[in-house]
Design a protein around this motif. Structure first.
Motif, PDB file in Angstrom:
ATOM      1  N   GLU A 239      16.875 -12.548   7.347  1.00 19.74           N
ATOM      2  CA  GLU A 239      17.849 -11.848   6.517  1.00 19.74           C
ATOM      3  C   GLU A 239      18.241 -10.545   7.211  1.00 19.74           C
ATOM      4  O   GLU A 239      17.388  -9.845   7.768  1.00 19.74           O
TER       5      GLU A 239
ATOM      6  N   THR B  61      15.442 -25.313   3.500  1.00 14.71           N
ATOM      7  CA  THR B  61      16.176 -24.197   2.903  1.00 14.71           C
ATOM      8  C   THR B  61      16.569 -23.158   3.946  1.00 14.71           C
ATOM      9  O   THR B  61      17.715 -22.705   4.000  1.00 14.71           O
ATOM     10  N   GLU B  62      15.622 -22.777   4.799  1.00 15.35           N
ATOM     11  CA  GLU B  62      15.884 -21.749   5.807  1.00 15.35           C
ATOM     12  C   GLU B  62      16.981 -22.187   6.761  1.00 15.35           C
ATOM     13  O   GLU B  62      17.817 -21.376   7.189  1.00 15.35           O
TER      14      GLU B  62
ATOM     15  N   ILE C 218      20.488 -21.967   4.987  1.00 10.80           N
ATOM     16  CA  ILE C 218      20.940 -20.576   4.890  1.00 10.80           C
ATOM     17  C   ILE C 218      21.406 -20.078   6.263  1.00 10.80           C
ATOM     18  O   ILE C 218      22.442 -19.408   6.386  1.00 10.80           O
TER      19      ILE C 218
ATOM     20  N   ASP D  38      14.688 -20.440  -6.019  1.00 11.07           N
ATOM     21  CA  ASP D  38      14.677 -19.645  -4.792  1.00 11.07           C
ATOM     22  C   ASP D  38      15.877 -19.984  -3.907  1.00 11.07           C
ATOM     23  O   ASP D  38      16.538 -19.082  -3.377  1.00 11.07           O
TER      24      ASP D  38
ATOM     25  N   ARG E 252      19.017 -17.559  -2.989  1.00  6.98           N
ATOM     26  CA  ARG E 252      19.344 -17.218  -1.603  1.00  6.98           C
ATOM     27  C   ARG E 252      20.785 -17.574  -1.265  1.00  6.98           C
ATOM     28  O   ARG E 252      21.426 -16.879  -0.476  1.00  6.98           O
TER      29      ARG E 252
END
Length: 310
Positions: A16, A146-147, A150, A185, A189
């Motif tokens: 991030e 997920t990572e 994103i 979550d 995000r």
């Protein structure tokens, strides 16, 4: 149309940004507030691309829109037509269709753009050339961490300046409809990355089947954590009128053919004033959603001078 390779090095986008929540003085928003009050109703804005939703809904920068529906009710197909409308109106879009390979995605969009089920080779080539600099696809089918998702959104925003990103769908990023904490979550995000980058994110999700597919679901029927609809900015439900389809197949002349084939329900709009239903009629050959019973399938008008920049 360009592909984003599955083996792309995303290490620079996995963290991030440090200034994701920087503090700014309130006066920085003065011109935006004036524009919010005084922008003419006819001023250009990103909408869904349909006449009947033109004044009701805006695809605003930095928001997340949830598109939900029962499995098989055409939500991804509807979103595909919305994406075509965005490209036509000058928006840059990246799609992560995790349930369908790029070939199938572009075949369906070619059919929608052509307005019939047999687009000519010349049209297909022209259409694909026209999408260059407008449309990108994440070349990956199946589960996605997920990572990684994103990071892909951040990469698409940074490398290509995309205005909108489609994630289709939630179950391919978060496994298990009862994995509530992971769902919360991930959606949280998504909201953060939308805010940080200004990209409008479209998230496709399923709803639970009720007693009958003939019953129109609502936002409280979205599969998974209730926080999903709380976190996103906008919620659309796509519902297919299967009772009408069955009546027509069976020759039931009592059925009203003027009933809509699909209903688009705007169930939530955090930064807008309108909620409600919009009726559409489906053209099977073109896979297009038409706004009235008298509308006919149409071919996408492409300005080739606008579609060649990378």
């Amino acid at each position: 149309m360009q592909l984003i390779d599955d083996d792309l090095d995303l290490s620079a986008y996995l963290q991030e940004p440090e200034d994701a929540h920087k503090i700014r003085k309130a006066s920085d928003w003065a011109e935006d507030v004036i524009n919010d009050f005084w922008r003419p109703k006819e001023a250009p804005k990103a909408g869904l691309g349909f006449g009947k939703t033109r004044h009701d809904f805006e695809i605003r920068r930095g928001e997340v829109t949830l598109w939900a529906g029962i499995n098989g009710h055409g939500k991804s197909q509807f979103v595909g037509q919305v994406v075509l409308n965005q490209l036509r109106d000058g928006q840059k879009v990246c799609m992560a269709s995790l349930e369908m390979p790029p070939l199938r995605t572009m075949s369906r969009m070619s059919r929608q753009a052509f307005g019939n089920d047999r687009p000519t080779p010349d049209f297909v080539r022209k259409f694909h050339r026209w999408t260059d600099g407008k449309l990108w696809l994440y070349d990956h089918v199946g589960a996605c961490r997920t990572e990684t998702m994103i990071a892909i959104i951040r990469y698409a925003a940074d490398a290509f300046g995309v205005d909108q990103f489609v994630v289709d769908n939630l179950t391919k990023v978060v496994d298990g409809e009862d994995n509530y904490n992971a769902q919360k979550d991930f959606v949280n995000r998504l909201c953060m990355v939308a805010h940080d980058t200004g990209v409008h994110i479209h998230l496709v999700a399923h709803v639970r089947k009720g007693k009958s597919e003939n019953d129109q679901p609502g936002k409280f029927d979205v599969k998974g954590a209730g926080s999903i609809t709380d976190l996103v900015d906008n919620v659309f439900i796509v519902w297919r009128n299967k009772a009408k389809e069955e009546a027509i197949r069976s020759g039931d002349l009592r059925h009203d053919r003027n009933e809509p084939d699909t209903v688009l329900q705007l169930e939530k709009q955090r930064n807008g004033e309108t909620e409600g239903d919009y009726r559409f009629w489906f053209h099977p050959a073109a896979l297009q959603y038409l706004e009235t019973t008298s509308d006919t399938a149409h071919q996408l008008q492409m300005n080739m001078a606008e579609g060649m920049a990378v």
